[in-house]
Design a protein around this motif. Sequence first.
Motif, PDB file in Angstrom:
ATOM      1  N   PHE A   1       0.834  -1.206   0.000  1.00  0.00           N
ATOM      2  CA  PHE A   1       0.000   0.000   0.000  1.00  0.00           C
ATOM      3  C   PHE A   1       0.868   1.256   0.000  1.00  0.00           C
ATOM      4  O   PHE A   1       0.582   2.228  -0.715  1.00  0.00           O
ATOM      5  CB  PHE A   1      -0.936   0.021   1.215  1.00  0.00           C
ATOM      6  N   GLY A   2       1.945   1.241   0.787  1.00  0.00           N
ATOM      7  CA  GLY A   2       2.849   2.394   0.855  1.00  0.00           C
ATOM      8  C   GLY A   2       3.503   2.681  -0.483  1.00  0.00           C
ATOM      9  O   GLY A   2       3.681   3.846  -0.864  1.00  0.00           O
ATOM     10  N   ILE A   3       3.859   1.627  -1.216  1.00  0.00           N
ATOM     11  CA  ILE A   3       4.480   1.800  -2.531  1.00  0.00           C
ATOM     12  C   ILE A   3       3.487   2.410  -3.517  1.00  0.00           C
ATOM     13  O   ILE A   3       3.823   3.316  -4.284  1.00  0.00           O
ATOM     14  CB  ILE A   3       5.021   0.449  -3.050  1.00  0.00           C
ATOM     15  N   ILE A   4       2.247   1.916  -3.484  1.00  0.00           N
ATOM     16  CA  ILE A   4       1.207   2.476  -4.360  1.00  0.00           C
ATOM     17  C   ILE A   4       0.961   3.940  -4.014  1.00  0.00           C
ATOM     18  O   ILE A   4       0.847   4.804  -4.892  1.00  0.00           O
ATOM     19  CB  ILE A   4      -0.096   1.661  -4.237  1.00  0.00           C
ATOM     20  N   LEU A   5       0.888   4.245  -2.698  1.00  0.00           N
ATOM     21  CA  LEU A   5       0.682   5.627  -2.254  1.00  0.00           C
ATOM     22  C   LEU A   5       1.837   6.523  -2.717  1.00  0.00           C
ATOM     23  O   LEU A   5       1.619   7.662  -3.147  1.00  0.00           O
ATOM     24  CB  LEU A   5       0.565   5.671  -0.726  1.00  0.00           C
ATOM     25  N   THR A   6       3.059   5.996  -2.655  1.00  0.00           N
ATOM     26  CA  THR A   6       4.231   6.752  -3.121  1.00  0.00           C
ATOM     27  C   THR A   6       4.101   7.095  -4.598  1.00  0.00           C
ATOM     28  O   THR A   6       4.372   8.230  -5.024  1.00  0.00           O
ATOM     29  CB  THR A   6       5.521   5.937  -2.888  1.00  0.00           C
ATOM     30  N   GLY A   7       3.660   6.122  -5.393  1.00  0.00           N
ATOM     31  CA  GLY A   7       3.466   6.369  -6.818  1.00  0.00           C
ATOM     32  C   GLY A   7       2.405   7.420  -7.080  1.00  0.00           C
ATOM     33  O   GLY A   7       2.566   8.283  -7.960  1.00  0.00           O
ATOM     34  N   VAL A   8       1.320   7.374  -6.309  1.00  0.00           N
ATOM     35  CA  VAL A   8       0.234   8.352  -6.468  1.00  0.00           C
ATOM     36  C   VAL A   8       0.715   9.755  -6.099  1.00  0.00           C
ATOM     37  O   VAL A   8       0.419  10.737  -6.796  1.00  0.00           O
ATOM     38  CB  VAL A   8      -0.983   7.955  -5.598  1.00  0.00           C
ATOM     39  N   ILE A   9       1.485   9.859  -5.003  1.00  0.00           N
ATOM     40  CA  ILE A   9       2.011  11.157  -4.575  1.00  0.00           C
ATOM     41  C   ILE A   9       2.914  11.743  -5.660  1.00  0.00           C
ATOM     42  O   ILE A   9       2.791  12.917  -6.029  1.00  0.00           O
ATOM     43  CB  ILE A   9       2.781  11.020  -3.243  1.00  0.00           C
ATOM     44  N   ALA A  10       3.834  10.910  -6.190  1.00  0.00           N
ATOM     45  CA  ALA A  10       4.751  11.380  -7.239  1.00  0.00           C
ATOM     46  C   ALA A  10       3.968  11.807  -8.484  1.00  0.00           C
ATOM     47  O   ALA A  10       4.289  12.822  -9.111  1.00  0.00           O
ATOM     48  CB  ALA A  10       5.754  10.287  -7.588  1.00  0.00           C
ATOM     49  N   LEU A  11       2.945  11.044  -8.833  1.00  0.00           N
ATOM     50  CA  LEU A  11       2.115  11.374  -9.998  1.00  0.00           C
ATOM     51  C   LEU A  11       1.445  12.734  -9.820  1.00  0.00           C
ATOM     52  O   LEU A  11       1.488  13.593 -10.718  1.00  0.00           O
ATOM     53  CB  LEU A  11       1.058  10.289 -10.206  1.00  0.00           C
ATOM     54  N   ILE A  12       0.829  12.952  -8.655  1.00  0.00           N
ATOM     55  CA  ILE A  12       0.130  14.214  -8.397  1.00  0.00           C
ATOM     56  C   ILE A  12       1.105  15.391  -8.414  1.00  0.00           C
ATOM     57  O   ILE A  12       0.836  16.435  -9.016  1.00  0.00           O
ATOM     58  CB  ILE A  12      -0.617  14.155  -7.049  1.00  0.00           C
TER      59      ILE A  12
ATOM     60  N   PHE B   1       4.039  15.804  -9.939  1.00  0.00           N
ATOM     61  CA  PHE B   1       4.548  16.199 -11.257  1.00  0.00           C
ATOM     62  C   PHE B   1       3.432  16.504 -12.251  1.00  0.00           C
ATOM     63  O   PHE B   1       3.635  17.296 -13.178  1.00  0.00           O
ATOM     64  CB  PHE B   1       5.487  15.116 -11.789  1.00  0.00           C
ATOM     65  N   LEU B   2       2.265  15.924 -12.060  1.00  0.00           N
ATOM     66  CA  LEU B   2       1.134  16.237 -12.934  1.00  0.00           C
ATOM     67  C   LEU B   2       0.735  17.706 -12.775  1.00  0.00           C
ATOM     68  O   LEU B   2       0.406  18.385 -13.755  1.00  0.00           O
ATOM     69  CB  LEU B   2      -0.050  15.330 -12.618  1.00  0.00           C
ATOM     70  N   ILE B   3       0.767  18.196 -11.537  1.00  0.00           N
ATOM     71  CA  ILE B   3       0.456  19.610 -11.286  1.00  0.00           C
ATOM     72  C   ILE B   3       1.414  20.507 -12.062  1.00  0.00           C
ATOM     73  O   ILE B   3       1.003  21.428 -12.782  1.00  0.00           O
ATOM     74  CB  ILE B   3       0.540  19.916  -9.775  1.00  0.00           C
ATOM     75  N   ALA B   4       2.721  20.220 -11.942  1.00  0.00           N
ATOM     76  CA  ALA B   4       3.720  21.055 -12.606  1.00  0.00           C
ATOM     77  C   ALA B   4       3.590  20.995 -14.122  1.00  0.00           C
ATOM     78  O   ALA B   4       3.599  22.028 -14.797  1.00  0.00           O
ATOM     79  CB  ALA B   4       5.123  20.616 -12.184  1.00  0.00           C
ATOM     80  N   VAL B   5       3.467  19.786 -14.658  1.00  0.00           N
ATOM     81  CA  VAL B   5       3.397  19.615 -16.118  1.00  0.00           C
ATOM     82  C   VAL B   5       2.147  20.289 -16.683  1.00  0.00           C
ATOM     83  O   VAL B   5       2.188  20.911 -17.752  1.00  0.00           O
ATOM     84  CB  VAL B   5       3.426  18.117 -16.488  1.00  0.00           C
ATOM     85  N   SER B   6       1.038  20.191 -15.968  1.00  0.00           N
ATOM     86  CA  SER B   6      -0.206  20.812 -16.435  1.00  0.00           C
ATOM     87  C   SER B   6      -0.079  22.333 -16.485  1.00  0.00           C
ATOM     88  O   SER B   6      -0.533  22.980 -17.435  1.00  0.00           O
ATOM     89  CB  SER B   6      -1.376  20.405 -15.529  1.00  0.00           C
ATOM     90  N   PHE B   7       0.557  22.921 -15.478  1.00  0.00           N
ATOM     91  CA  PHE B   7       0.768  24.367 -15.494  1.00  0.00           C
ATOM     92  C   PHE B   7       1.744  24.767 -16.594  1.00  0.00           C
ATOM     93  O   PHE B   7       1.551  25.783 -17.267  1.00  0.00           O
ATOM     94  CB  PHE B   7       1.280  24.845 -14.132  1.00  0.00           C
ATOM     95  N   LEU B   8       2.795  23.982 -16.772  1.00  0.00           N
ATOM     96  CA  LEU B   8       3.792  24.305 -17.789  1.00  0.00           C
ATOM     97  C   LEU B   8       3.194  24.234 -19.195  1.00  0.00           C
ATOM     98  O   LEU B   8       3.526  25.033 -20.073  1.00  0.00           O
ATOM     99  CB  LEU B   8       4.984  23.338 -17.682  1.00  0.00           C
ATOM    100  N   LYS B   9       2.313  23.270 -19.404  1.00  0.00           N
ATOM    101  CA  LYS B   9       1.685  23.094 -20.720  1.00  0.00           C
ATOM    102  C   LYS B   9       0.436  23.958 -20.888  1.00  0.00           C
ATOM    103  O   LYS B   9      -0.045  24.146 -22.002  1.00  0.00           O
ATOM    104  CB  LYS B   9       1.305  21.630 -20.921  1.00  0.00           C
ATOM    105  N   GLY B  10      -0.099  24.449 -19.786  1.00  0.00           N
ATOM    106  CA  GLY B  10      -1.276  25.302 -19.866  1.00  0.00           C
ATOM    107  C   GLY B  10      -2.593  24.559 -19.873  1.00  0.00           C
ATOM    108  O   GLY B  10      -3.658  25.168 -19.982  1.00  0.00           O
ATOM    109  N   LYS B  11      -2.558  23.234 -19.756  1.00  0.00           N
ATOM    110  CA  LYS B  11      -3.794  22.460 -19.698  1.00  0.00           C
ATOM    111  C   LYS B  11      -3.517  21.098 -19.056  1.00  0.00           C
ATOM    112  O   LYS B  11      -2.365  20.658 -18.967  1.00  0.00           O
ATOM    113  CB  LYS B  11      -4.390  22.265 -21.092  1.00  0.00           C
ATOM    114  N   PHE B  12      -4.582  20.439 -18.619  1.00  0.00           N
ATOM    115  CA  PHE B  12      -4.460  19.135 -17.959  1.00  0.00           C
ATOM    116  C   PHE B  12      -3.851  18.123 -18.923  1.00  0.00           C
ATOM    117  O   PHE B  12      -4.268  18.012 -20.083  1.00  0.00           O
ATOM    118  CB  PHE B  12      -5.839  18.656 -17.504  1.00  0.00           C
ATOM    119  N   GLN B  13      -2.868  17.357 -18.446  1.00  0.00           N
ATOM    120  CA  GLN B  13      -2.141  16.420 -19.294  1.00  0.00           C
ATOM    121  C   GLN B  13      -2.633  14.976 -19.077  1.00  0.00           C
ATOM    122  O   GLN B  13      -2.160  14.260 -18.199  1.00  0.00           O
ATOM    123  CB  GLN B  13      -0.641  16.520 -19.006  1.00  0.00           C
ATOM    124  N   LYS B  14      -3.590  14.578 -19.911  1.00  0.00           N
ATOM    125  CA  LYS B  14      -4.171  13.244 -19.799  1.00  0.00           C
ATOM    126  C   LYS B  14      -3.141  12.154 -20.092  1.00  0.00           C
ATOM    127  O   LYS B  14      -3.094  11.124 -19.427  1.00  0.00           O
ATOM    128  CB  LYS B  14      -5.365  13.119 -20.748  1.00  0.00           C
TER     129      LYS B  14
END
Length: 448
Positions: A71-82, A84-97
């Motif tokens: 569970f901790g490993i899955i949570l770690t992956g989710v945290i990392a995803l969130i 960098f997804l925030i940064a990439v979405s702002f850098l690109k100007g839209k949500f990155q599916k």
Amino acid sequence: MAEEKDVNLSEAKPPVKKHPLNTEDWWAVWLGFGLISLIIFISFPGATLPSRWGTEGSESIFNAIPGENLFGIILTGVIALIVFLIAVSFLKGKFQKQFLIGFPILFLLTLVAYVIGQYAPFRHYGFNDVIWALVIGLVISNVFKTPAILKSVLKTELYIKTGLVLLGASILFDRMLALGMLGIGVAWVVTPIVIIVMYIFSQRVLKMNDQRELAVTISSATAVCGVSAAIASGTAAKAKKEEITLAISITLIFTILMMLGMPALVSLLGIDPIVGGAWLGGTIDATGAVVAAGSMLGDNAMEVASVIKMVQNILIGFVAVAIAIFFVSRQNAANGQGTEKKKVKAKEIWTRMPKFIIGFIAASLIFSFLLPQQTVDASGSVVDSYRNLFFTLAFVSIGLESNFKELAKGVRGGKPIVLYIVGQLLNIILTLIAAYVFFSGVFFTLPF
């Protein structure tokens, strides 16, 4: 025709101007300090990653990911995803599916690298998760082909720059004060000499006049601390991504060789282990490799080696700023602005300077002088866990982006490799002299 031209002009949209704080460098700072703040103020959980296996009592590969850690490993992956997804979405100007879909695959490859890298016999000889991350990426990109879905998540510099901001939290100035002038003598005196001599050698002897950015990147990586210095100096010099990757690849190959060979050389030559530890700390590029090599000489040698490398790492930010100033001056001179050479505008330096270095230095100062020691001790390992994860993500990405044919083009007759070898030999000789002067006990009293 005139009417049509008028219509087209009226319909033309002005280019969208990007906010100066919405850049990859600044996002590395925002993400790094965001995580640090969460860790300090709300007891944010550390990254859960595969455990050591292949040792007595945990021989099976299944010990790398025990059920209670899943569970901790899955949570770690989710945290990392969130994160960098925030940064990439702002850098690109839209949500990155596409990023949302591809990142779990990249994280899975990173976990594979961790599992292999946590195998005790491999790790003993320095083949850790970072090395295997690069190997996995290279095999996929060169033997098969990097899948299109992964190309959207190969944000190598964002991962490693964020990791470098977090690294600042473990580069504590009190480590420098503990060894005083002894550590500074080894870590700070030799480093600028090697960088300057290597760069001059690259231009006047090797004639790498059209590869100045690559030359200074290799020089900094050799003299300071490998990958981290390559990213910082390469960014300051505005080196191409391929040039930074080439410098990193050369550095990693020789780091492994030095990590295995130099402790044996210390024993063969009968060098005092403390002097040997100082020698290793000032020459081997990666901090992890320094600790592994130093441990082969004993606990005191390992402590000296690791502290000297940490003290040397402090130079990353200063070297990057110096390179930014130098290249702005050189560019002005090349453009016929000879009178401006001594009057480099602060704005030009600011534009070229890697902004994540500000985060690196700020984190180091905060953890060194502003936070209570109890907080530093409690949060340090948590910060390090995310830093290690981000570095490994970066190395998988480097491998997936790298092509041996393209890297071979950058070598151009072997000049970058010759530059590294000559520079590292100079570094080895000068650092050995400095290590003897400051740590033999002949000239200075040792603190232990």
